[in-house]
Design a protein around this motif. Structure first.
Motif, PDB file in Angstrom:
ATOM      1  N   ARG A   1      50.311 -12.795  25.560  1.00 14.49           N
ATOM      2  CA  ARG A   1      49.703 -13.062  26.869  1.00 14.49           C
ATOM      3  C   ARG A   1      49.770 -14.540  27.276  1.00 14.49           C
ATOM      4  O   ARG A   1      49.297 -14.921  28.338  1.00 14.49           O
ATOM      5  N   ILE A   2      50.343 -15.367  26.422  1.00 15.36           N
ATOM      6  CA  ILE A   2      50.349 -16.807  26.683  1.00 15.36           C
ATOM      7  C   ILE A   2      51.228 -17.158  27.888  1.00 15.36           C
ATOM      8  O   ILE A   2      50.816 -17.901  28.786  1.00 15.36           O
ATOM      9  N   GLU A   3      52.432 -16.631  27.862  1.00 16.71           N
ATOM     10  CA  GLU A   3      53.412 -16.962  28.896  1.00 16.71           C
ATOM     11  C   GLU A   3      52.807 -16.807  30.303  1.00 16.71           C
ATOM     12  O   GLU A   3      52.938 -17.683  31.156  1.00 16.71           O
ATOM     13  N   ALA A   4      52.106 -15.692  30.518  1.00 18.38           N
ATOM     14  CA  ALA A   4      51.536 -15.401  31.850  1.00 18.38           C
ATOM     15  C   ALA A   4      50.393 -16.363  32.198  1.00 18.38           C
ATOM     16  O   ALA A   4      50.037 -16.489  33.370  1.00 18.38           O
ATOM     17  N   ALA A   5      49.824 -17.015  31.194  1.00 17.49           N
ATOM     18  CA  ALA A   5      48.673 -17.903  31.454  1.00 17.49           C
ATOM     19  C   ALA A   5      49.114 -19.344  31.749  1.00 17.49           C
ATOM     20  O   ALA A   5      48.301 -20.176  32.161  1.00 17.49           O
ATOM     21  N   ILE A   6      50.399 -19.630  31.549  1.00 18.54           N
ATOM     22  CA  ILE A   6      50.894 -21.001  31.757  1.00 18.54           C
ATOM     23  C   ILE A   6      51.077 -21.285  33.250  1.00 18.54           C
ATOM     24  O   ILE A   6      51.585 -20.447  33.990  1.00 18.54           O
TER      25      ILE A   6
END
Ligand SMILES: Cc1ncc(COP(=O)(O)O)c(C=O)c1O
Length: 368
Positions: free
Chosen positions: A116-121
């Motif tokens: 889920r990191i990519e979408a939070a950047i």
């Protein structure tokens, strides 16, 4: 007889001669803050974590604050971390004026869900803080890949994971910097508040050293607006004496966890999962049950003191209402907050205590 969540007295009695002698030495020397005991611990702990620098500070929260400041993080920036963590991870981000951006946890390891990191950047993202919760490292390789591609530093929150490894590498050596807490109940615990930042970056280490002591590079020469975050000499001494035992204590924790897992395997209870990439050091042995509160009460009625880490996810804490999340924002973290239960587990625990705990858990679950 009560089974406590931790037993610090037995450990102290085993080390008493060394600890009392070191305290006497400090009392005679008059050097109560930093000094040779802290310097010796910093050297030994850096080497233990396979990094070049360790900076001793007065808590894990201060360690996180200084790691963020040392990396230049401040107002207008965003830092990504997990919704299922101890509040200090997110407090440290707030202290800098940056905004915490949260991601959900995984249902099995209860850790930051790295998918889920990519979408939070966003363009304002300046760092990522994976939290090695309960004693097990986050899945770092995919995270490092994402961070490298965007030139984002990673600050490991290793407050609960002293000595655990990821694919054979020690936590503390997996990111740009890592922060440890030595709160007394941690796997490596002081006799008061203490923490450390570790890093391989010499300039970052130098900035953090400067920030922990009023921004001083030389006595009364203040280059930065710093803090009074220095480690006490007494804590440095305790930590230095305890460090050589850490691996042995972690091995005992792993044996106890294995015993719990074997004895609880047939019950309707979700047991901790050791990820294939991890060597878990079981700071906490956390089971999941949809009857958590009643199970907690049943254990307590039998004088077995369990813990709940943590009952309110960060995004639903009133302190962080301004982050703008709401119920439903992180469903896994919200479910974990209702279902996690930490059974007592500490190196000095006896097999009889483990069996007694299992009897009560089994009795409760078979009756409900
Ligand atoms: C995950 C995590 N981060 C940060 C901290 C903060 O450490 P301290 O209590 O030493 O300030 C803790 C301590 O409990 C922790 O568990």
């Amino acid at each position: 007889m009560m089974i406590p969540p931790v037993d610090l007295g037995t450990q102290y009695r085993g080390l008493k001669t060394h600890i009392d002698a070191a305290f006497q030495d400090i009392l005679n020397s008059g050097t109560f803050i930093l000094g040779p005991h802290v310097a010796a611990f910093e050297k030994a702990f850096a080497s233990y974590c396979s990094v070049d620098h360790a900076i001793g500070v007065n808590s894990g929260t201060s360690a996180l604050h200084l790691a963020l400041l040392g990396l230049g993080i401040g107002p207008g920036h965003e830092v990504i971390t997990c919704a299922h963590t101890f509040i200090a991870t997110v407090e440290a981000i707030a202290y800098t004026g940056a905004k915490a951006v949260l991601v959900d946890a995984t249902p099995d390891t209860c850790e930051m869900d790295v998918t889920r990191i990519e979408a939070a950047i966003t363009p304002n993202t300046r760092a990522i803080i994976p939290v090695h919760l309960y004693g097990q490292p986050v899945d770092m390789d995919p995270l490092v890949e994402i961070a490298r591609a965007r030139n984002l530093p990673i600050i490991e929150d290793a407050a609960q994971a002293h000595g655990s490894t990821y694919k054979g590498r020690k936590v503390g050596s997996l990111g740009t910097a890592a922060c440890f807490s030595f709160y007394p109940t941690k796997n490596l615990g002081a006799y008061g508040e203490a923490g450390a930042v570790v890093t391989n970056d010499p300039e970052l280490a130098e900035r953090i050293r400067c920030l922990r002591s009023h921004g001083e590079r030389a006595r009364y020469h203040h280059d930065l607006v710093g803090y009074n975050y220095r480690m006490s000499a007494f804590q440095g001494a305790v930590l230095n004496i305890k460090l050589p035992y850490l691996d042995e204590w972690n091995t005992q924790r792993r044996h106890h966890a294995e015993a719990f897992t074997k004895l609880l395997a047939d019950l309707p209870l979700t047991l901790p999962v050791e990820a294939p990439y991890a060597q878990h050091v079981y700071h906490l042995y956390v089971v999941q049950s949809d009857q958590r509160d009643a199970l907690y009460d049943a254990l307590r009625a039998s004088q077995i003191i369990a813990g709940i880490h943590y009952p309110i996810p960060v995004h639903l804490a009133p302190a962080f209402a301004d982050l703008g999340y709401e119920p439903g924002s992180f469903p896994v973290a919200e479910r974990l907050a209702k279902e996690v239960l930490s059974l007592p587990l500490y190196p000095e625990m006896s097999m009889e205590q483990i069996e007694r705990t299992v009897v009560v858990v089994r009795g409760f679950l078979e009756a409900h």
